[in-house]
Design a protein around this motif. Structure first.
Motif, PDB file in Angstrom:
ATOM      1  N   ASP A 224     -27.526  36.232  18.043  1.00  0.00           N
ATOM      2  CA  ASP A 224     -26.947  36.891  16.875  1.00  0.00           C
ATOM      3  C   ASP A 224     -26.767  38.366  17.220  1.00  0.00           C
ATOM      4  OD1 ASP A 224     -26.335  38.072  14.455  1.00  0.00           O
ATOM      5  OD2 ASP A 224     -27.821  36.952  13.300  1.00  0.00           O
ATOM      6  N   VAL A 226     -25.408  40.876  15.813  1.00  0.00           N
ATOM      7  CA  VAL A 226     -25.695  41.832  14.742  1.00  0.00           C
ATOM      8  C   VAL A 226     -27.208  42.036  14.606  1.00  0.00           C
ATOM      9  CG1 VAL A 226     -25.533  42.280  12.258  1.00  0.00           C
ATOM     10  CG2 VAL A 226     -23.568  41.313  13.497  1.00  0.00           C
ATOM     11  N   ALA A 230     -29.307  45.379  15.428  1.00  0.00           N
ATOM     12  CA  ALA A 230     -30.161  45.938  14.376  1.00  0.00           C
ATOM     13  C   ALA A 230     -31.602  46.081  14.863  1.00  0.00           C
ATOM     14  CB  ALA A 230     -30.113  45.050  13.134  1.00  0.00           C
TER      15      ALA A 230
END
Length: 321
Positions: A224, A226, A230
């Protein structure tokens, strides 16, 4: 007067500048200013981490924080060359600091997954104020400590009664945070290893210590982009920026002075909890901020902070003779 020691002592400033140039810039910034930056990012990063819990397990986020910070610091400081020159005692100190960092970050994230950020910050503060109390020698400073403790009591609120099991994590985190202050200050004051190189070494070791409990929970982030980005951002905001600022502040502040300034953290956490997480404080929590800030304003060290080479030995340090 002896020239103040450069607390960073880099070969260059990372941008091709002459040796010591960054150190001179650092010396012009008051140590209290470094602390303010640390205080903001100490909870800003974790506030964003709470939002990441929807994508990655809590312990996975904690490990991503430690590992990404370790990677950034290792690339910046390249501490492997320093490790080979250290004596056994300094290596043990760094490993102890790394163990505390790994456990503290994990307990902290488990705590903020269950309790509001300002409540965790209030509990986190309690053992640290004891470090400041060791060096209290005046009625003024005693009053400062009492005001700060009263504020923390108000900030704690009813969440502790509502989450008796969840309290174990902030309580453990609080004890570990006190250990972090002691060990980080020893590294910052050490003549064996520059503080930022010591921080880089400890973060790398901490990422290995936390690997068995964090790698599997962090696995979803690796597919993932993102979540992975993050997680790296949380690591930079939560560990790299505040821990580097901590070292720059600790190199020129007595440990008792720094420990009392930490009482600002519950107030900082309250503001960030409102802005980022919409965790609106109760009236009791708002009232608790005032005496905490007043305690910091009231406190005065026994003498003005001096560069580490000119400061007398810290007699409050355990084991001092």
């Amino acid at each position: 007067m002896a020239k103040p020691r450069d607390p960073v002592r880099p070969a260059t400033d990372g941008a091709g500048a002459r040796p010591g140039q960054l150190g001179r810039v650092v010396e012009r910034v008051p140590p209290h200013a470094w602390f303010v930056v640390s205080a903001v990012f100490h909870y800003l990063g974790p506030a964003f981490a709470v939002l990441l819990f929807a994508r990655v397990d809590v312990l996975g986020v904690a490990w991503l924080r430690i590992a990404s910070a370790a990677l950034v610091l290792a690339l910046w400081r390249r501490p492997g060359r320093v490790w080979r020159t250290l004596d056994r005692g300094t290596r043990r100190l760094l490993v102890a600091w790394a163990t505390v960092l790994a456990a503290m970050n994990s307990c902290f994230y488990l705590a903020i997954d269950r309790l509001p950020l300002c409540t965790v910050a209030a509990v986190e503060f309690l053992p640290v104020i004891a470090l400041a109390a060791i060096a209290v020698r005046s009625a003024r400073n005693a009053g400062a400590l009492l005001a700060a403790v009263a504020g923390v009591h108000l900030l704690t609120d009813v969440h502790l009664a509502a989450e008796p099991v969840g309290l174990a994590f902030p309580a453990a985190n609080a004890l570990l945070f006190a250990g972090y202050v002691v060990l980080a200050h020893r590294v910052a004051s050490s003549g064996q290893v520059p503080g930022l190189d010591g921080l880089a070494l400890s973060m790398v070791i901490a990422s290995l210590i936390a690997l068995p409990i964090g790698l599997v929970p962090a696995a979803p982030a690796f597919v993932d982009p993102v979540a992975l980005a993050a997680g790296v951002g949380v690591g930079v905001a939560s560990s790299v920026i505040p821990y580097v600022c901590d070292q720059l502040a600790m190199a020129r502040l007595a440990r008792a002075t720094y420990a009392l300034m930490v009482s600002l953290l519950p107030a900082t956490a309250t503001v960030i909890g409102v802005v980022v997480l919409a965790q609106l404080p109760t009236a009791r929590e708002v009232l608790g901020v005032a005496p905490v800030v007043a305690g910091v304003a009231l406190y005065r060290p026994a003498r003005p902070p001096r560069p580490v080479d000119e400061r007398e030995p810290d007699t409050s340090r355990p084991g001092h003779t």
